[in-house]
Design an enzyme around this catalytic site. Structure first.
Site, PDB file in Angstrom:
ATOM      1  N   LYS A  11     -13.351  -4.767  11.108  1.00  0.00           N
ATOM      2  CA  LYS A  11     -14.073  -3.844  10.222  1.00  0.00           C
ATOM      3  C   LYS A  11     -15.506  -3.646  10.717  1.00  0.00           C
ATOM      4  CE  LYS A  11     -11.149  -5.194   6.341  1.00  0.00           C
ATOM      5  NZ  LYS A  11     -10.938  -6.185   5.278  1.00  0.00           N
TER       6      LYS A  11
ATOM      7  N   LYS B  58      -7.014  -1.212  10.535  1.00  0.00           N
ATOM      8  CA  LYS B  58      -8.323  -1.617  11.097  1.00  0.00           C
ATOM      9  C   LYS B  58      -8.192  -2.227  12.483  1.00  0.00           C
ATOM     10  CE  LYS B  58      -7.447  -5.446   8.261  1.00  0.00           C
ATOM     11  NZ  LYS B  58      -6.581  -4.905   7.271  1.00  0.00           N
TER      12      LYS B  58
ATOM     13  N   VAL C 129       0.837  -1.204   0.000  1.00  0.00           N
ATOM     14  CA  VAL C 129       0.000   0.000   0.000  1.00  0.00           C
ATOM     15  C   VAL C 129       0.874   1.257   0.000  1.00  0.00           C
ATOM     16  CG1 VAL C 129      -1.769   1.303   1.255  1.00  0.00           C
ATOM     17  CG2 VAL C 129      -1.884  -1.206   1.184  1.00  0.00           C
TER      18      VAL C 129
ATOM     19  N   GLU D 132      -2.927 -15.069   2.611  1.00  0.00           N
ATOM     20  CA  GLU D 132      -1.557 -14.996   3.104  1.00  0.00           C
ATOM     21  C   GLU D 132      -1.107 -16.383   3.549  1.00  0.00           C
ATOM     22  OE1 GLU D 132      -0.896 -11.825   5.855  1.00  0.00           O
ATOM     23  OE2 GLU D 132      -2.403 -10.595   4.864  1.00  0.00           O
TER      24      GLU D 132
ATOM     25  N   ILE E 162     -13.395   1.098  -1.308  1.00  0.00           N
ATOM     26  CA  ILE E 162     -14.832   1.437  -1.282  1.00  0.00           C
ATOM     27  C   ILE E 162     -15.081   2.578  -0.300  1.00  0.00           C
ATOM     28  CG2 ILE E 162     -17.172   0.564  -0.959  1.00  0.00           C
ATOM     29  CD1 ILE E 162     -16.068  -2.260  -1.307  1.00  0.00           C
TER      30      ILE E 162
ATOM     31  N   ARG F 194      13.277  -2.256   6.297  1.00  0.00           N
ATOM     32  CA  ARG F 194      14.448  -2.726   5.539  1.00  0.00           C
ATOM     33  C   ARG F 194      14.926  -1.613   4.605  1.00  0.00           C
ATOM     34  NH1 ARG F 194      12.416  -7.394   2.449  1.00  0.00           N
ATOM     35  NH2 ARG F 194      10.396  -6.455   2.856  1.00  0.00           N
TER      36      ARG F 194
ATOM     37  N   ASP G  12     -10.229 -10.238  10.770  1.00  0.00           N
ATOM     38  CA  ASP G  12     -10.159  -9.057   9.907  1.00  0.00           C
ATOM     39  C   ASP G  12     -11.556  -8.448   9.729  1.00  0.00           C
ATOM     40  OD1 ASP G  12      -8.586  -7.555   7.578  1.00  0.00           O
ATOM     41  OD2 ASP G  12     -10.474  -8.261   6.731  1.00  0.00           O
TER      42      ASP G  12
ATOM     43  N   GLY H 265      -2.253 -15.728  -4.469  1.00  0.00           N
ATOM     44  CA  GLY H 265      -1.863 -14.534  -3.713  1.00  0.00           C
ATOM     45  C   GLY H 265      -3.015 -13.835  -3.016  1.00  0.00           C
TER      46      GLY H 265
END
Ligand code: HSE
Length: 449
Positions: A207, A107, A17, A192, A138, A49, A203, A189
């Site tokens: 939210k 979040k 991101v 995870e 969104i 890093r 998650d 992908g």
């Protein structure tokens, strides 16, 4: 009039991101300056890093000392995209103390400590914006916090996790089991390496807490959200759902009680009719239904994750916060004045779809129906399909039921009317104790009707 002195932005985190935020800030610099009324300048990038090559980012801006960066005193906006609780929480608080506003995509932190962070922002006269924390690109936080500020929201019902929606969609369309669909999500992908946060509903629960808090002007924390993951959804559940004209989605549901005196927030897999717009949300997309008194039903749909979509939400907040700064004002802070109690899951009113394996002999249906009646749960439909037990079947029954039984076995599918979740849980517990109920094959709530 365009101000020539730039607004300075510190970026905490430069992963999927953060690197997109930096890229868009550079490529759209002129447009952003016009929209804000002043140029925005990337003044520092905190990373773990530093040696990693980051295309388009001046290495001189890169630092591992995030604390020193947010303490500089000349930073106007801190963009936090590192996630997790610490060090994000301390960095955000320090940013407020040193004069910066904050845009966050975090979040977990907002769901756990949103009230304290809002208080810190208010104390220092700064902004805290977090559109990117829920459902990626969104627009959802701003519509709830601003566009619907004059309305009364009664319900928020949505798919807010793309990984699990991808897995469930695969199971639905291909007949795959959970593990097979998860493996494909991992290979592509979407999931995870450790998918726990997504598949166990953490998650989505974070939210849901954020959405419920804003929608109901009430503090709702992660711990207030009832959470069930989707790891136990089976291909058989999807077959049952299809027979009902439904599919299965992991839903986040935030509701005001019918009497308006309390709210609930929950995340769990549920059957949803194919005719409901959420049923056609495919792949890793997110969609959220908002039901409010005056506006009616609104649906928000789009990509709920990914670097570029999430960066879009971050950039929108960055523009808003920069505009506020130039105008010498701040945007809306926390609105928790309603302070409604958050009720436990047992107080939720919903419907259940229950599949039972029962002995196929006289009186069993009546016995099962009695258990529902005793718990005050009204049955909507019952469907039975009998099957004679072969020797192989008998072996299975002996394992499951603890003893050889005579006669055939039947599958019983009961769909209830709306009832208190506590009553439905009690019903299932009592059913499990019946000798004639040899197994509870699946239990799923039915939503969206
Ligand atoms: N892992 C989330 C999802 C995206 O699959 O939707 C970030 O919240």
């Amino acid at each position: 009039m365009m101000r020539t002195r730039p607004l300075k932005v510190a970026l905490l985190g430069c992963g999927v991101v953060g690197s997109e935020v930096a890229r868009i800030m550079t490529t759209h610099a002129d447009d952003l300056a016009q929209r804000i009324g002043a140029p925005v300048e990337l003044a520092g990038v905190a990373v773990r890093r530093p040696a990693k090559v980051r295309e388009g980012i001046d290495p001189a801006l890169v630092t591992t000392d995030a604390t020193a960066l947010v303490k500089r005193g000349d930073i106007d906006v801190v963009v936090e995209v590192i996630g997790g609780i610490e060090p994000a929480r301390s960095l955000i608080t320090t940013a407020f103390e040193h004069g910066a506003s904050v845009v966050s995509a975090n979040k977990a932190l907002l769901a756990q400590d949103g009230a304290a962070l809002h208080a810190a922002a208010g104390e220092h006269g700064r902004d805290l914006y977090y559109e990117a924390a829920v459902a990626g690109a969104i627009p959802l936080i701003r519509p709830l916090r601003e566009s619907l500020a004059g309305d009364k929201v009664n319900r928020v019902l949505g798919i807010v996790n793309g990984t699990t929606n991808f897995i469930l969609d695969k199971m639905d369309t291909t007949g795959a089991g959970y593990q097979e669909a998860l493996d494909e999500a991992t290979a592509l992908g979407y999931a995870e390496a450790d998918p726990t946060a997504d598949v166990e509903g953490f998650d989505a629960a974070a939210k849901a807490a954020i959405l419920a808090g804003i929608a109901f002007h009430t503090r709702v924390r992660l711990d207030d959200v009832h959470r069930e993951g989707m790891t136990e959804v089976t291909a058989a559940d999807f077959r049952s759902a299809k027979e009902m004209g439904c599919t299965i989605k992991l839903l986040a549901i935030c509701e005001r009680a019918a009497d308006g005196a309390s709210v609930t927030a929950r995340v769990h897999p549920a059957m949803i009719p194919l005719s409901h717009p959420l049923a056609s949300v495919r792949g890793a997309y997110n969609a959220v239904f908002v039901e409010s008194e005056a506006a009616g039903r609104l649906m928000f749909y789009g990509p709920g994750a990914g670097g570029s979509p999430t960066a879009s939400a971050v950039l929108g907040d960055l523009v808003a916060v920069c505009r506020n700064k130039l105008n010498g004002t701040t945007g809306p802070g926390e609105s928790a004045y309603a302070a409604l109690p958050v009720s436990p899951m047992g107080d939720v009113v919903t419907r259940y779809h229950i599949s039972l394996d029962v002995a196929d002999k006289p009186g069993v249906l009546a016995q099962v129906a009695t258990v529902f009646a005793e718990h005050g749960v009204s049955i909507d439909t019952v469907r039975q399909s009998g099957r004679n037990v072969s020797s192989g079947g008998e072996a299975a029954i002996e394992q499951g039921g603890g003893g050889r039984r005579e006669g055939g076995e039947a599958s019983l599918v009961v769909v209830t009317h709306r009832a208190l979740d506590a009553a439905l849980t009690g019903t299932v517990e009592a059913l499990r104790k019946l000798d004639t109920v040899r197994g509870v094959a699946s239990i799923m709530r039915v939503e969206g009707e």
